[in-house]
Write a protein that holds these residues in place. Structure first.
Motif, PDB file in Angstrom:
ATOM      1  N   GLU A  89       0.831  -1.206   0.000  1.00  0.00           N
ATOM      2  CA  GLU A  89       0.000   0.000   0.000  1.00  0.00           C
ATOM      3  C   GLU A  89       0.863   1.251   0.000  1.00  0.00           C
ATOM      4  OE1 GLU A  89      -3.793   1.934   2.441  1.00  0.00           O
ATOM      5  OE2 GLU A  89      -2.747   0.168   3.226  1.00  0.00           O
ATOM      6  N   GLY A  90       1.998   1.180   0.713  1.00  0.00           N
ATOM      7  CA  GLY A  90       2.917   2.326   0.729  1.00  0.00           C
ATOM      8  C   GLY A  90       3.487   2.616  -0.651  1.00  0.00           C
ATOM      9  N   GLU A  91       3.834   1.556  -1.381  1.00  0.00           N
ATOM     10  CA  GLU A  91       4.346   1.741  -2.740  1.00  0.00           C
ATOM     11  C   GLU A  91       3.273   2.338  -3.642  1.00  0.00           C
ATOM     12  OE1 GLU A  91       7.447   1.405  -3.794  1.00  0.00           O
ATOM     13  OE2 GLU A  91       7.942   0.992  -1.713  1.00  0.00           O
ATOM     14  N   LYS A  92       2.027   1.916  -3.442  1.00  0.00           N
ATOM     15  CA  LYS A  92       0.926   2.471  -4.247  1.00  0.00           C
ATOM     16  C   LYS A  92       0.742   3.961  -3.964  1.00  0.00           C
ATOM     17  CE  LYS A  92      -3.966   1.866  -5.351  1.00  0.00           C
ATOM     18  NZ  LYS A  92      -4.297   3.281  -5.184  1.00  0.00           N
ATOM     19  N   LEU A  93       0.852   4.349  -2.699  1.00  0.00           N
ATOM     20  CA  LEU A  93       0.743   5.760  -2.355  1.00  0.00           C
ATOM     21  C   LEU A  93       1.838   6.584  -3.034  1.00  0.00           C
ATOM     22  CD1 LEU A  93      -0.130   5.691   1.460  1.00  0.00           C
ATOM     23  CD2 LEU A  93      -1.615   6.393  -0.419  1.00  0.00           C
ATOM     24  N   LYS A  94       3.035   6.036  -3.098  1.00  0.00           N
ATOM     25  CA  LYS A  94       4.130   6.746  -3.763  1.00  0.00           C
ATOM     26  C   LYS A  94       3.823   6.939  -5.247  1.00  0.00           C
ATOM     27  CE  LYS A  94       7.692   4.989  -0.607  1.00  0.00           C
ATOM     28  NZ  LYS A  94       8.881   4.127  -0.483  1.00  0.00           N
ATOM     29  N   ARG A  95       3.290   5.876  -5.884  1.00  0.00           N
ATOM     30  CA  ARG A  95       2.939   5.997  -7.302  1.00  0.00           C
ATOM     31  C   ARG A  95       1.818   7.020  -7.495  1.00  0.00           C
ATOM     32  NH1 ARG A  95       3.471   0.325  -6.982  1.00  0.00           N
ATOM     33  NH2 ARG A  95       1.209   0.058  -6.943  1.00  0.00           N
ATOM     34  N   ASP A  96       0.819   6.978  -6.610  1.00  0.00           N
ATOM     35  CA  ASP A  96      -0.296   7.917  -6.726  1.00  0.00           C
ATOM     36  C   ASP A  96       0.183   9.361  -6.542  1.00  0.00           C
ATOM     37  OD1 ASP A  96      -1.972   5.789  -7.131  1.00  0.00           O
ATOM     38  OD2 ASP A  96      -2.738   5.740  -5.078  1.00  0.00           O
ATOM     39  N   LEU A  97       1.123   9.548  -5.622  1.00  0.00           N
ATOM     40  CA  LEU A  97       1.638  10.906  -5.396  1.00  0.00           C
ATOM     41  C   LEU A  97       2.408  11.389  -6.618  1.00  0.00           C
ATOM     42  CD1 LEU A  97       2.067  13.344  -3.605  1.00  0.00           C
ATOM     43  CD2 LEU A  97       4.058  12.205  -2.605  1.00  0.00           C
ATOM     44  N   ARG A  98       3.192  10.497  -7.234  1.00  0.00           N
ATOM     45  CA  ARG A  98       3.916  10.892  -8.443  1.00  0.00           C
ATOM     46  C   ARG A  98       2.947  11.297  -9.550  1.00  0.00           C
ATOM     47  NH1 ARG A  98       7.513   6.563  -7.041  1.00  0.00           N
ATOM     48  NH2 ARG A  98       6.393   5.128  -8.416  1.00  0.00           N
ATOM     49  N   ARG A  99       1.865  10.520  -9.697  1.00  0.00           N
ATOM     50  CA  ARG A  99       0.877  10.861 -10.733  1.00  0.00           C
ATOM     51  C   ARG A  99       0.175  12.183 -10.406  1.00  0.00           C
ATOM     52  NH1 ARG A  99       0.094   5.089 -11.206  1.00  0.00           N
ATOM     53  NH2 ARG A  99      -1.370   5.087  -9.464  1.00  0.00           N
ATOM     54  N   ALA A 100      -0.175  12.370  -9.142  1.00  0.00           N
ATOM     55  CA  ALA A 100      -0.847  13.617  -8.758  1.00  0.00           C
ATOM     56  C   ALA A 100       0.082  14.807  -8.938  1.00  0.00           C
ATOM     57  CB  ALA A 100      -1.316  13.528  -7.304  1.00  0.00           C
ATOM     58  N   THR A 101       1.372  14.609  -8.676  1.00  0.00           N
ATOM     59  CA  THR A 101       2.342  15.694  -8.843  1.00  0.00           C
ATOM     60  C   THR A 101       2.516  16.036 -10.321  1.00  0.00           C
ATOM     61  OG1 THR A 101       3.522  14.964  -6.847  1.00  0.00           O
ATOM     62  CG2 THR A 101       4.705  16.409  -8.357  1.00  0.00           C
ATOM     63  N   ALA A 102       2.497  15.004 -11.168  1.00  0.00           N
ATOM     64  CA  ALA A 102       2.699  15.225 -12.603  1.00  0.00           C
ATOM     65  C   ALA A 102       1.467  15.817 -13.276  1.00  0.00           C
ATOM     66  CB  ALA A 102       3.072  13.911 -13.276  1.00  0.00           C
ATOM     67  N   ALA A 103       0.276  15.548 -12.726  1.00  0.00           N
ATOM     68  CA  ALA A 103      -0.963  16.018 -13.347  1.00  0.00           C
ATOM     69  C   ALA A 103      -1.123  17.523 -13.152  1.00  0.00           C
ATOM     70  CB  ALA A 103      -2.159  15.283 -12.751  1.00  0.00           C
ATOM     71  N   ALA A 104      -1.753  18.156 -14.133  1.00  0.00           N
ATOM     72  CA  ALA A 104      -1.999  19.595 -14.039  1.00  0.00           C
ATOM     73  C   ALA A 104      -3.099  19.859 -13.017  1.00  0.00           C
ATOM     74  CB  ALA A 104      -2.412  20.146 -15.397  1.00  0.00           C
ATOM     75  N   PRO A 105      -2.989  20.918 -12.216  1.00  0.00           N
ATOM     76  CA  PRO A 105      -4.036  21.241 -11.231  1.00  0.00           C
ATOM     77  C   PRO A 105      -5.324  21.671 -11.915  1.00  0.00           C
ATOM     78  CG  PRO A 105      -2.412  23.000 -11.337  1.00  0.00           C
ATOM     79  CD  PRO A 105      -1.869  21.877 -12.177  1.00  0.00           C
ATOM     80  N   ARG A 106      -6.470  21.383 -11.253  1.00  0.00           N
ATOM     81  CA  ARG A 106      -7.757  21.812 -11.789  1.00  0.00           C
ATOM     82  C   ARG A 106      -7.923  23.322 -11.622  1.00  0.00           C
ATOM     83  NH1 ARG A 106      -9.770  16.991  -9.168  1.00  0.00           N
ATOM     84  NH2 ARG A 106     -10.482  18.250  -7.408  1.00  0.00           N
ATOM     85  N   SER A 107      -8.593  23.947 -12.576  1.00  0.00           N
ATOM     86  CA  SER A 107      -8.816  25.402 -12.510  1.00  0.00           C
ATOM     87  C   SER A 107      -9.770  25.725 -11.364  1.00  0.00           C
ATOM     88  CB  SER A 107      -9.414  25.898 -13.823  1.00  0.00           C
ATOM     89  OG  SER A 107      -8.515  25.666 -14.885  1.00  0.00           O
ATOM     90  N   ASN A 108      -9.506  26.810 -10.649  1.00  0.00           N
ATOM     91  CA  ASN A 108     -10.410  27.216  -9.585  1.00  0.00           C
ATOM     92  C   ASN A 108     -11.504  28.121 -10.151  1.00  0.00           C
ATOM     93  OD1 ASN A 108      -9.221  29.730  -9.921  1.00  0.00           O
ATOM     94  ND2 ASN A 108      -7.741  29.385  -8.267  1.00  0.00           N
ATOM     95  N   ASP A 109     -12.441  28.518  -9.285  1.00  0.00           N
ATOM     96  CA  ASP A 109     -13.587  29.298  -9.759  1.00  0.00           C
ATOM     97  C   ASP A 109     -13.154  30.631 -10.357  1.00  0.00           C
ATOM     98  OD1 ASP A 109     -15.187  27.290  -8.933  1.00  0.00           O
ATOM     99  OD2 ASP A 109     -15.667  28.186  -6.983  1.00  0.00           O
TER     100      ASP A 109
END
Length: 202
Positions: free
Chosen positions: A87-107
């Motif tokens: 599960e820890g390794e999965k969290l690391k992968r998820d964090l890398r993907r979230a870091t690489a993804a562009a942030p959503r536009s705010n209002d």
């Protein structure tokens, strides 16, 4: 050395700390990082990275604690530890993907537009390339593992073939020896037959 009960209790305490950290990291990955941008987003990412480092430390402590627990209870805890590490390794992968993804536009950006559209597009393009690179690296790793499995299977098959050839060779040698023995026996029988015939004539 700690007793089984004491060791299990300490392990349980580590589990509780680990669960709390895991939930905090998931919230940052799933909700906070995608919704933020700029320095706030970077700060959340750094906080998530620190929490992941803490989970690694706790997993190390749990692994050491298992060594102090008698064998009957150790196997079950080792299985749980493997799941936590996965599960820890999965969290690391998820964090890398979230870091690489562009942030959503705010209002505000949706209402007034982003004054730095060109910069944002460039960042999104760079992050998209990074994401593709990470995906390609992961696929390459999977292909490499499949190739290793195929190579290992080929070696095992080759070993089986060598054993079969060795068995067939031994059987062939046995048959050849039996044939030679029969030929020698036939020779003795012929000699005995000739001797008997000579004696009958006399």
């Amino acid at each position: 050395m700690a007793s089984s009960a004491g060791g299990s209790e300490l392990f349980t305490n580590y589990e509780q700390d680990l669960h709390a950290l895991t939930e905090s990291i998931k919230v940052k990955i799933d909700k906070q990082i995608p919704s933020q941008s700029g320095e706030e987003r970077k700060a959340i990412i750094r906080a998530a990275e620190r929490e992941i480092d803490e989970t690694d430390e706790i997993l190390g402590q749990m692994e050491m604690e298992i060594l102090n627990i008698p064998a009957p209870g150790r196997t079950r805890l080792q299985a749980k530890l493997r799941l936590y590490k996965s599960e820890g390794e999965k969290l690391k992968r998820d964090l890398r993907r979230a870091t690489a993804a562009a942030p959503r536009s705010n209002d505000r950006n949706e209402l007034f537009g982003d004054l730095n559209d060109s910069t944002s597009d460039l960042d999104a393009s760079t992050m998209d390339q990074r994401q593709r690179l990470l995906s390609g690296t992961e696929r390459l790793g999977q292909s490499s593992r499949r190739l290793e499995d195929s190579h290992r299977l080929a070696l095992e098959t080759e070993g089986i073939g060598i054993n079969i050839l060795g068995t067939l060779k031994g059987q062939r040698e046995t048959i050849v020896r039996a044939r030679d023995t029969l030929a020698e026996a036939d020779s003795y029988i012929d000699k005995a037959s000739r001797t008997l015939k000579g004696m009958a004539r006399r």
